[in-house]
Write a protein that holds these residues in place. Structure first.
Motif, mmCIF file in Angstrom:
data_model
loop_
_atom_site.group_PDB
_atom_site.id
_atom_site.type_symbol
_atom_site.label_atom_id
_atom_site.label_comp_id
_atom_site.label_asym_id
_atom_site.label_seq_id
_atom_site.Cartn_x
_atom_site.Cartn_y
_atom_site.Cartn_z
ATOM 1 N N THR A 1 3.974 8.501 3.983
ATOM 2 C CA THR A 1 4.899 7.508 4.501
ATOM 3 C C THR A 1 4.450 6.136 4.056
ATOM 4 O O THR A 1 3.275 5.899 3.809
ATOM 5 C CB THR A 1 4.969 7.545 6.037
ATOM 6 O OG1 THR A 1 3.656 7.295 6.553
ATOM 7 C CG2 THR A 1 5.478 8.884 6.535
ATOM 8 N N SER A 2 5.381 5.241 3.967
ATOM 9 C CA SER A 2 5.084 3.889 3.553
ATOM 10 C C SER A 2 6.111 2.970 4.181
ATOM 11 O O SER A 2 7.260 3.341 4.361
ATOM 12 C CB SER A 2 5.153 3.785 2.028
ATOM 13 O OG SER A 2 4.966 2.461 1.619
ATOM 14 N N VAL A 3 5.705 1.786 4.544
ATOM 15 C CA VAL A 3 6.623 0.801 5.082
ATOM 16 C C VAL A 3 7.037 -0.110 3.931
ATOM 17 O O VAL A 3 6.191 -0.753 3.311
ATOM 18 C CB VAL A 3 5.946 -0.021 6.205
ATOM 19 C CG1 VAL A 3 6.892 -1.088 6.714
ATOM 20 C CG2 VAL A 3 5.478 0.892 7.319
ATOM 21 N N PRO A 4 8.337 -0.139 3.621
ATOM 22 C CA PRO A 4 8.756 -0.981 2.504
ATOM 23 C C PRO A 4 8.519 -2.453 2.813
ATOM 24 O O PRO A 4 8.723 -2.902 3.927
ATOM 25 C CB PRO A 4 10.246 -0.674 2.359
ATOM 26 C CG PRO A 4 10.668 -0.043 3.627
ATOM 27 C CD PRO A 4 9.448 0.554 4.250
ATOM 28 N N SER B 1 9.260 3.537 -0.930
ATOM 29 C CA SER B 1 9.184 4.372 0.260
ATOM 30 C C SER B 1 9.993 5.641 0.044
ATOM 31 O O SER B 1 10.807 5.732 -0.878
ATOM 32 C CB SER B 1 9.692 3.615 1.487
ATOM 33 O OG SER B 1 11.076 3.382 1.383
ATOM 34 N N LYS B 2 9.763 6.578 0.889
ATOM 35 C CA LYS B 2 10.475 7.843 0.840
ATOM 36 C C LYS B 2 11.930 7.617 1.261
ATOM 37 O O LYS B 2 12.193 6.860 2.194
ATOM 38 C CB LYS B 2 9.775 8.792 1.812
ATOM 39 C CG LYS B 2 10.112 10.225 1.669
ATOM 40 C CD LYS B 2 9.197 11.015 2.573
ATOM 41 C CE LYS B 2 9.852 12.326 2.927
ATOM 42 N NZ LYS B 2 9.039 13.111 3.808
ATOM 43 N N LEU C 1 3.787 9.136 -3.145
ATOM 44 C CA LEU C 1 4.123 7.713 -3.016
ATOM 45 C C LEU C 1 3.090 6.774 -3.630
ATOM 46 O O LEU C 1 3.455 5.816 -4.308
ATOM 47 C CB LEU C 1 4.323 7.348 -1.543
ATOM 48 C CG LEU C 1 5.671 7.733 -0.946
ATOM 49 C CD1 LEU C 1 5.708 7.390 0.535
ATOM 50 C CD2 LEU C 1 6.800 7.046 -1.669
ATOM 51 N N LYS D 1 7.064 -2.484 -2.336
ATOM 52 C CA LYS D 1 6.519 -1.143 -2.093
ATOM 53 C C LYS D 1 7.651 -0.126 -2.090
ATOM 54 O O LYS D 1 8.714 -0.379 -1.531
ATOM 55 C CB LYS D 1 5.807 -1.093 -0.734
ATOM 56 C CG LYS D 1 4.636 -2.023 -0.624
ATOM 57 C CD LYS D 1 3.361 -1.249 -0.667
ATOM 58 C CE LYS D 1 2.207 -2.188 -0.406
ATOM 59 N NZ LYS D 1 1.175 -2.078 -1.354
ATOM 60 N N ASP E 1 13.807 2.818 -1.582
ATOM 61 C CA ASP E 1 13.771 4.250 -1.887
ATOM 62 C C ASP E 1 13.971 4.549 -3.374
ATOM 63 O O ASP E 1 14.108 5.691 -3.762
ATOM 64 C CB ASP E 1 14.795 5.004 -1.047
ATOM 65 C CG ASP E 1 16.239 4.601 -1.344
ATOM 66 O OD1 ASP E 1 16.482 3.757 -2.238
ATOM 67 O OD2 ASP E 1 17.133 5.132 -0.661
#
Length: 116
Positions: free
Chosen positions: A5-8, A21-22, A69, A19, A87
């Protein structure tokens, strides 16, 4: 893309995400098998350079789409790809060419069924 997981992060000064993200969960128009999904992905990547842009950017986008990611982020950064949607459904290269990726090349649908 991968399972992490990643926070855009949106860069207001630059007007794009820094960044990746999924993608959010999505469903195909009908239940689809993994074989059908892989065929659609292969067809997209085989024809993607014909949509415009540069082949090396399409190659980098494919590598990023198929990576976890953290690796996807590195690929995007090193190729100079500008991520307009976190995304990766909309990206640009440094020369301004636009690249649109369908969600089916970035993640699996919620209605994926097992091949019989």
């Amino acid at each position: 893309m991968g399972c992490g997981t990643s926070v855009p992060e949106f860069d207001e000064n630059e007007g794009h995400y820094t960044k990746v993200s999924k993608p959010n969960p999505w469903a195909y128009t009908k239940p689809i098998t993994r074989t059908e999904l892989m065929k659609m992905r292969d067809e997209f990547w085989d024809t993607a350079p014909h949509y415009g842009g540069h082949k090396e950017i399409w190659d980098a986008l494919r590598a990023a789409a198929e990576a976890e990611l953290s690796l996807a982020q590195s690929i995007v950064d090193s190729a100079g790809i500008i991520v307009a949607s976190a995304d990766m459904t909309t990206c640009y290269d440094e020369r301004g060419a636009k690249y649109e990726l369908p969600k089916y090349v970035l993640s699996e649908p919620t209605n994926l069924i097992h091949d019989d």
